[in-house]
Write an enzyme that holds these catalytic residues in place. Structure first.
Site, mmCIF file in Angstrom:
data_model
loop_
_atom_site.group_PDB
_atom_site.id
_atom_site.type_symbol
_atom_site.label_atom_id
_atom_site.label_comp_id
_atom_site.label_asym_id
_atom_site.label_seq_id
_atom_site.Cartn_x
_atom_site.Cartn_y
_atom_site.Cartn_z
ATOM 1 N N CYS A 120 10.807 -4.216 6.631
ATOM 2 C CA CYS A 120 11.128 -2.872 7.113
ATOM 3 C C CYS A 120 10.113 -2.197 7.395
ATOM 4 O O CYS A 120 9.372 -1.499 6.276
ATOM 5 C CB CYS A 120 12.175 -2.195 6.253
ATOM 6 S SG CYS A 120 12.637 -0.863 6.572
ATOM 7 N N CYS A 141 10.468 1.370 5.966
ATOM 8 C CA CYS A 141 10.296 1.849 4.751
ATOM 9 C C CYS A 141 9.106 1.699 3.999
ATOM 10 O O CYS A 141 8.707 2.406 3.277
ATOM 11 C CB CYS A 141 11.420 0.712 4.056
ATOM 12 S SG CYS A 141 12.905 0.074 5.076
ATOM 13 N N ASP A 142 8.487 0.529 4.469
ATOM 14 C CA ASP A 142 7.371 0.260 3.565
ATOM 15 C C ASP A 142 5.843 0.425 4.334
ATOM 16 O O ASP A 142 4.662 0.368 4.026
ATOM 17 C CB ASP A 142 7.361 -1.312 3.466
ATOM 18 C CG ASP A 142 8.414 -1.632 2.414
ATOM 19 O OD1 ASP A 142 9.083 -0.659 1.606
ATOM 20 O OD2 ASP A 142 9.257 -2.684 2.609
#
Ligand code: FAD
Length: 303
Positions: A131, A134-135
């Site tokens: 992701c 997200c990261d």
């Protein structure tokens, strides 16, 4: 209490099904084991959902789940582990409780496929991510490797190129399979290298975590230094909880007809989890609407 409809998954398919069911005055609830909004909440931007123009994935996901809350749709934050049949009644088993319903709509989507190579499990979520939204920010001013060559890999590599100092894309084929627009955007970035016809041999690590990726190119093995890796090598359907019902194909996708009916009367499926041609937000939402309308018809004759 017996629900009219229980929906498994609060992604675009499940939320749309819930909205249609609620507006038809059905007693409905929707299960979600993770983040409401589904996969949508985990990617950068969406540009092809009618009317939304260009919108962040999490924003569209939030709009969808807010719509459900506004209609007072019950969301149960729990994982469905099994669906059992008792005559016409469907029983949904979670770690905490058993729920009963006249109909079920399965909208559990997909999860990313893993490569299955050395050190992948040890580094999962700690150096290897699925992701970028997200990261990705963790790798600002650092080096990342993206695995894959389809739209997801290419679009997320473009996003990562705006954060990381360098992005290396590793693609097993001799060409990218992403659409031309996505490829053009990626190729404009000066800090992106692409290895074609190459596969990941193993992930390299020390006591601190990931240090790089060993890839197999046509010329032989090569090591790429990396602080982070993002894998986009396909998806697998989430259908373990119905494996005994005989409604899936050999890859685990649920077989549903144009009414979203499965082979079990009263069980419907919608979205990415079904056998279909195009897995997108707009088709998932459409499937959800169709499933709910047909669940309504089934309930009218339920005894
Ligand atoms: C990187 C990436 C980029 C994409 N870009 C686009 C794009 O630009 N445009 C586009 O239209 N589409 C795009 N897609 C595809 C789109 O996200 C999917 O088609 C869509 O999200 C499918 O919706 P769904 O509701 O079927 O499933 P999902 O979104 O996967 O939602 C399923 C939900 O079910 C939940 N769930 C699963 N099992 C259980 C269980 N047992 N109990 C309780 N809850 C459960 C999951 O946690 C999840 O929230 C992209 C996908 C990815 C991965």
């Amino acid at each position: 209490m017996i629900y009219d409809v229980l929906i498994i998954g609060a992604g675009p398919a499940g939320i749309t099904a819930a909205i249609y069911a609620k507006r038809a005055n059905l007693k409905v609830a929707m299960f979600e084991k993770d983040t409401p909004g589904g996969q949508l909440s985990k990617y950068n931007e969406i540009e092809n959902y009618t009317g939304a123009k260009k919108v962040a994935g999490y924003e569209l996901a939030t709009m969808m789940i807010d719509h459900a809350y506004e209609l007072d749709i019950e969301v149960i934050y729990d994982e469905v582990l099994e669906v059992k049949l008792e005559g016409n009644l469907k029983k949904l088993i979670t770690p905490n409780q058993t729920y009963e319903a006249k109909t079920v709509i399965i909208a559990s989507g997909n999860v990313p496929r893993r490569l299955g190579v050395e050190n992948e499990d040890k580094l999962a979520m700690n150096g290897i991510s699925w992701c970028a939204i997200c990261d990705g920010p963790l790798y600002k001013e650092r080096k990342v490797v993206v695995i894959g060559g389809g739209n997801s890999a290419v679009e997320e590599a473009s996003y990562l190129a705006t954060l990381a100092t360098h992005v290396t894309l590793v693609q097993n084929l001799d060409f990218l399979t992403a659409d031309k627009k996505a490829q053009d955007i990626l190729l404009k970035h000066q800090n992106v290298d692409i290895y074609y016809g190459s596969t990941v041999n193993k992930f390299l690590m020390n006591d601190q975590g990931l240090t790089g990726v060993e890839i197999k190119t046509k010329e032989g093995l090569k090591t790429i230094d990396a602080d982070g890796v993002f894998e986009y090598v396909g998806l697998i359907p989430v259908t373990d909880f119905v494996k005994d019902l005989g409604i899936t194909d050999k890859w685990g996708y649920i077989k549903a007809n144009e009414k979203m009916e499965t082979d079990v009367p009263g069980i419907y499926a919608a979205g990415d989890v079904i056998v279909k041609q195009i897995r997108q937000v707009v088709t998932a939402a459409a499937d959800g609407a169709i499933a709910a309308q047909n669940a309504l018809k089934y309930i009218e004759t339920w005894e």
